[in-house]
Scaffold this motif. Structure first.
Motif, PDB file in Angstrom:
ATOM      1  N   GLN A  91     -21.375 -14.555 -12.188  1.00  0.00           N
ATOM      2  CA  GLN A  91     -21.841 -14.792 -10.829  1.00  0.00           C
ATOM      3  C   GLN A  91     -23.274 -14.317 -10.647  1.00  0.00           C
ATOM      4  O   GLN A  91     -24.077 -14.976  -9.983  1.00  0.00           O
ATOM      5  CB  GLN A  91     -20.914 -14.084  -9.845  1.00  0.00           C
ATOM      6  N   LYS A 106     -17.287 -10.399  -1.465  1.00  0.00           N
ATOM      7  CA  LYS A 106     -17.216  -9.690  -2.741  1.00  0.00           C
ATOM      8  C   LYS A 106     -18.497  -9.893  -3.538  1.00  0.00           C
ATOM      9  O   LYS A 106     -19.077  -8.956  -4.078  1.00  0.00           O
ATOM     10  CB  LYS A 106     -16.032 -10.238  -3.545  1.00  0.00           C
ATOM     11  N   ARG A 107     -18.941 -11.133  -3.583  1.00  0.00           N
ATOM     12  CA  ARG A 107     -20.139 -11.451  -4.363  1.00  0.00           C
ATOM     13  C   ARG A 107     -21.371 -10.747  -3.834  1.00  0.00           C
ATOM     14  O   ARG A 107     -22.146 -10.180  -4.600  1.00  0.00           O
ATOM     15  CB  ARG A 107     -20.405 -12.956  -4.320  1.00  0.00           C
ATOM     16  N   LYS A 155     -22.971 -31.398   0.293  1.00  0.00           N
ATOM     17  CA  LYS A 155     -21.712 -31.139  -0.406  1.00  0.00           C
ATOM     18  C   LYS A 155     -20.545 -31.324   0.545  1.00  0.00           C
ATOM     19  O   LYS A 155     -19.492 -31.827   0.181  1.00  0.00           O
ATOM     20  CB  LYS A 155     -21.696 -29.713  -0.949  1.00  0.00           C
ATOM     21  N   PHE A 166     -18.419 -22.650  -0.397  1.00  0.00           N
ATOM     22  CA  PHE A 166     -19.458 -22.633  -1.419  1.00  0.00           C
ATOM     23  C   PHE A 166     -20.042 -21.220  -1.544  1.00  0.00           C
ATOM     24  O   PHE A 166     -21.139 -20.957  -1.046  1.00  0.00           O
ATOM     25  CB  PHE A 166     -20.557 -23.642  -1.093  1.00  0.00           C
ATOM     26  N   GLU A 215     -14.524 -14.568  -0.906  1.00  0.00           N
ATOM     27  CA  GLU A 215     -15.224 -14.603  -2.187  1.00  0.00           C
ATOM     28  C   GLU A 215     -16.678 -14.150  -2.018  1.00  0.00           C
ATOM     29  O   GLU A 215     -17.206 -13.388  -2.826  1.00  0.00           O
ATOM     30  CB  GLU A 215     -15.167 -16.046  -2.716  1.00  0.00           C
ATOM     31  N   GLU A 220     -25.485 -16.768 -12.257  1.00  0.00           N
ATOM     32  CA  GLU A 220     -25.411 -18.021 -11.513  1.00  0.00           C
ATOM     33  C   GLU A 220     -26.362 -17.972 -10.315  1.00  0.00           C
ATOM     34  O   GLU A 220     -27.120 -18.916 -10.075  1.00  0.00           O
ATOM     35  CB  GLU A 220     -23.968 -18.203 -11.038  1.00  0.00           C
ATOM     36  N   VAL A 221     -26.322 -16.872  -9.584  1.00  0.00           N
ATOM     37  CA  VAL A 221     -27.206 -16.744  -8.414  1.00  0.00           C
ATOM     38  C   VAL A 221     -28.666 -16.736  -8.844  1.00  0.00           C
ATOM     39  O   VAL A 221     -29.498 -17.448  -8.269  1.00  0.00           O
ATOM     40  CB  VAL A 221     -26.879 -15.469  -7.606  1.00  0.00           C
ATOM     41  N   TRP A 230     -25.653 -27.671   1.403  1.00  0.00           N
ATOM     42  CA  TRP A 230     -24.312 -27.454   1.941  1.00  0.00           C
ATOM     43  C   TRP A 230     -23.864 -28.675   2.733  1.00  0.00           C
ATOM     44  O   TRP A 230     -22.740 -29.146   2.590  1.00  0.00           O
ATOM     45  CB  TRP A 230     -24.316 -26.209   2.829  1.00  0.00           C
ATOM     46  N   PHE A 253     -29.696 -20.178  -9.926  1.00  0.00           N
ATOM     47  CA  PHE A 253     -29.766 -21.076  -8.771  1.00  0.00           C
ATOM     48  C   PHE A 253     -31.068 -20.869  -7.998  1.00  0.00           C
ATOM     49  O   PHE A 253     -31.788 -21.820  -7.681  1.00  0.00           O
ATOM     50  CB  PHE A 253     -28.557 -20.814  -7.877  1.00  0.00           C
ATOM     51  N   LEU A 289     -21.454 -19.613  -3.841  1.00  0.00           N
ATOM     52  CA  LEU A 289     -22.778 -19.485  -4.452  1.00  0.00           C
ATOM     53  C   LEU A 289     -23.869 -19.700  -3.406  1.00  0.00           C
ATOM     54  O   LEU A 289     -24.817 -18.925  -3.312  1.00  0.00           O
ATOM     55  CB  LEU A 289     -22.933 -20.497  -5.590  1.00  0.00           C
TER      56      LEU A 289
END
Lengths: 600, 600
Positions: free
Chosen positions: A329, B325-326, A42, B274, B322, A332-333, A39, A336, B276
């Protein structure tokens, strides 16, 4: 909180349970640290180090602490705390290896990674370059495997001559090493490509190749293990054993392919309105592909890959909008977490694995061999492919592909699967070092390399997708007759049966199949079809209208699509259908109205 | 595809791997079937059978097929296929027990279920009824445990007298049975409540009780196991051992509580942009709570429950939209899969578990005992609670709570954990039957029962949430001074430090703490605060503005909130803060402007 003190006086089972929990906790904290650092990176737009590289570094650090944190001699001291801590360290070192059975990598961590790769293949660029991707993946991996295997055999002979080899190392071992180290994993490179919006074709070539060659490497290595010549001279060439190995390769690969594709096709869910159920079903079906393949003796990872590709092609169209988002999603998790776990485990393994065999000659030889192997894969095959391609793979693309041959999770998982013999231990150590080096050096060098090779970045997907005269002919050139045949079949029959999109079967099947066709067509497909016929409709949506036009054309001109006009229309439709996944990016009006007005 | 034929000639390890895959596949197909049927039921609005009941039925069917599919004598025939299939069946029967270590339930399946329960507690109704929920969960479960334990001891004595008991069955075993069977699991009832929008307070009472008593039952049962009287007469009462057990209960429970709450508080992620990374981090931190508690010898499941509650309270406010929700969707899927897996495993276990001991007397006795135990939990405690509650728990609510005492996943997991002795095997069988009966009969009877008891359904959440004079006094009554004290502390100090919402610390801390306060306050909190001061702002958002008003009031009237005006305002603010989770349902304007205009 001092684990050994808490453990005193408890039963063995409970202690081992606590130790397991503690080990898992170590990894989770590692991952947490990695995520926080990612993080930070990024946030500050640092690009030179990818998250997987970071995960490895943290793993390394923890490994160093576990190994050298307290000097070994303090174990013999009488100070209670130090000896306890040291005893705990030793115990941890041992348990780290016991806890993570190598099969965990194959059965739990690789499937989500590979499935996600298959599921997120960008269809259009992928299918446009399918021939080249398959060539690189199959022929290229085989070339790489044999080149590396033979070079390493030379290195081993050399080591034997100078007396550096203390154990047995056969030719099949060298070939096995060639197979496992041929699996490329450009996760770092592709993450950067994605961020910089690098050229789509190059992306598709690299991603497609790396995904497919993982599958090839895994099957190739088990075929090499299956190569057991009969009789006493077990390490001589034996034609029948060789052909048996080839048979095993073809059998496992095609079995896994068929199984994955079949399950992918079968999971056409129509549980609209209940995204939770749809997502759960989707997840279970993907997992059951893996298990089914394993239960039948095929390769689960390969099956999962093709299941992902097939699901992206068919099932995806059937999911509700909410579910497509959720499944994406979810995977994706999972992907990851699994990926970062593997990479941090790699870092940890360098210092905590007990049976490393560091052989400088072998390691240097391996680095040279993988370089030569990669070069003999990319350059000659690109030359051959360019003979057939109108849209050539340019020199800078070839250099970039050469450069992007990183090794990653798959090579590691294959190497750790069996570390029983001397040869395998040496391979494992070497593989680990190759992964570290390529991920850090080549991964970190991607951005400078891209600009040095003048590969265009910040490609506007809109512009890239505009149909042009050049593109149509290119597609015509590339999509060979076999692919076109499959495409027509898929489009007129499979898609309408398996998804709501595509033309209704009633318009693609011959008239005498009418009753069957109407029985297999869902109301929603008609709906899409009806919307299409209405020229004022605002609701025209991706696939449906495009394929409808193509469908109609295909009936009249199916066998003999020789007329220049209809031929090119069908090419256009093909091209556009391949775009369907990316079209959310596009302004819809311009492209969609054209073919309808042209034909109705 | 016939597994035994494929298995022939392969090594033992590979065969066992295939068998494992095949077993998992069976479960996945079971789950798939369940999901498809659930969809059908939901589609056709069938309400009499919940998904967990369905999962059990499918599990039962597969169990019957595995057990009785082919008559036992065909095993001795010489026909190859039948004997092979039969051998495979036997193997499968054995392996189903080997594969699923009971600890899998505790370490893999229960955590997501319990975490999801904690995470999705409806805060407002929960906190409003906190006192009653804790009373039912702690006192009620203890009452139920001792009542059932003593009654069952009577039953066991009776069985001994008539010679029906062939093994040893001690008083502690009876108490242990009382503890495991006291964990209620109204998943079926609550699903129906949710669908019908039944009364919020009743929902909170039932849900809160069942979630908390799972935690109580798990710790209570391990305390009973820890009760080991000293000396020779191992099954006589021993005061020191008894107090040691009580100490173990308090120690484990509070340890797990503190650990869960602490981790929940620590995970205040601020990785905006981010999703994710945020989701992955959230998932890892929840998991690490579980592992940390297990590694320290506490109870992971209990820690995870309190971690979920704490995260819902603090961390949730920090996540981006986001990510909220995820995370919700991720835990929803995990919880859904785990729950249906446990229930279908239960169905399967009835016929595939090898050591069942069906004792009709014990089973009938247990049914009567759990009925009496539940009655002595609900009615007397409700009477006592009603003495202190202004908003009484009405008679029909009490009957509904009595009726909703289903037994489910937790009772099963606790019973399967140890099936080594005669007593434990009999308990396991009985628990299984109680779960089946209560889920099917009581679960299926919920809808008729609701209408028979005249419990209001289709409650409009809007109307239910309107602040009214009645409600304010009620809240004042119920939230005791301890809770109010905690609330004030939480609101003025914890929330501002740990989340972006709440008043900035600079306005809640005394002026001499100014530098510290401004150092701990994030820019976003100021932002929220500024928006609040602007009366024209359209951006006013939930928590922030509500708590600001309360915060200001609290400073001036903190210690001595005796003035009627300020007292009632603080109650309103408390009430409203508890609503914050549900306010998406509300039209915002009316409620949010009121306190601001009142005070600025």
């Amino acid at each position: 909180m001092d684990p050994p003190e808490l453990c005193l006086g408890t039963g063995h089972a409970e202690e081992s349970h606590r130790q397991d929990s503690f080990n898992m906790l170590t990894f989770i904290l590692l991952l947490t640290l990695t995520i926080l650092t990612i993080w930070l990176f990024k946030h500050r737009r640092v690009r030179f180090l990818h998250e997987t590289g970071l995960a490895m570094i943290y793993g390394l650090l923890v490994g160093v602490i576990l190994r050298y944190g307290i000097p070994a001699n303090s174990y013999h001291n009488k100070t209670t705390l130090a000896s306890l801590t040291s005893a705990w360290q030793l115990q941890t070192l041992c348990l780290f290896q016991v806890t993570f059975d190598p099969e965990v990598f194959f059965n739990i961590l690789l499937p989500p990674i590979i499935f996600h790769a298959g599921y997120s293949l960008k269809k259009r660029h992928f299918f446009r370059n399918l021939g080249s991707i398959i060539t690189y993946a199959f022929l290229g991996t085989a070339v790489s495997c044999f080149v590396i295997g033979n070079l390493m055999y030379g290195v081993v002979k050399l080591m034997q001559a100078v007396g550096q080899l203390t154990g047995k190392f056969y030719y099949t071992d060298c070939l096995f090493f060639g197979a496992i180290i041929s699996a490329t994993d450009p996760v770092t490179v592709l993450a950067i490509f994605n961020e910089l919006h690098a050229d789509g074709d190059l992306y598709a070539l690299l991603f497609g190749e790396s995904v497919m060659n993982d599958a090839v490497a895994i099957v190739l290595s088990s075929s090499i293990v299956a190569y057991q010549p009969a009789g006493a001279n077990t390490h001589q060439f034996d034609a029948s054993a060789f052909f048996k190995s080839v048979g095993v390769f073809i059998g496992i690969f095609s079995g896994s392919f068929v199984m994955g594709a079949a399950t992918g096709v079968v999971t056409f869910t129509k549980l609209h309105c209940f995204p939770l159920l749809e997502t759960a079903l989707f997840f279970l079906m993907s997992w059951s592909t893996f298990l089914l393949a394993e239960a039948c003796g095929f390769t689960g990872v390969v099956a999962v890959l093709f299941c992902g590709i097939t699901q992206a092609h068919y099932t995806y169209n059937n999911l509700s909008e909410e579910s497509t988002k959720r499944t994406k999603q979810l995977f994706e998790v999972l992907h990851f977490l699994a990926e970062n776990f593997i990479f941090s485990y790699m870092g940890l393994a360098l210092f905590t694995f007990q049976n490393h065999i560091f052989s400088p000659v072998f390691i240097i030889g391996a680095f040279i061999a993988i370089f030569i192997g990669r070069a003999l894969n990319i350059y000659p095959l690109s030359f051959l492919l360019n003979l057939g391609r109108r849209h050539k793979i340019k020199g800078n693309f070839q250099h970039m592909m050469m450069f992007a041959g990183l090794r990653g999770a798959m090579a590691f998982a294959l190497a750790i699967r069996d570390t029983a013999t001397y040869a395998r231990q040496m391979m494992f150590t070497t593989t680990l070092l190759i992964v570290f080096f390529t991920v850090w050096v080549f991964g970190g060098g991607t951005t400078p390399m891209l600009s040095w090779l003048h590969i265009r970045v910040d490609v506007d997907p809109d512009q890239d997708l505009q149909p042009s005269a050049d593109r149509q002919s290119k597609t015509k050139q590339e999509s060979a007759w076999l692919f076109r045949l499959w495409y027509t079949f898929d489009h007129n029959y499979l898609k309408p049966i398996l998804t709501h999109s595509g033309p209704p079967l009633t318009s693609t099947l011959p008239s005498y199949c009418g009753p069957l066709a109407s029985c297999l067509t869902t109301p929603r497909a008609y709906e899409n079809h009806e919307q299409l016929r209405d020229p004022d409709s605002d609701l025209i949506r991706g696939d449906a209208d495009l394929t409808f036009t193509f469908g109609d054309t295909a009936i009249t001109a199916n066998g003999a699509a020789n007329g220049k006009r209809s031929g090119s229309t069908s090419e256009e439709a093909l091209e556009r259908e391949l775009d369907s996944r990316e079209q959310e990016l596009l302004s819809r009006g311009t492209r969609l109205v054209f073919p309808i007005e042209d034909h109705i």
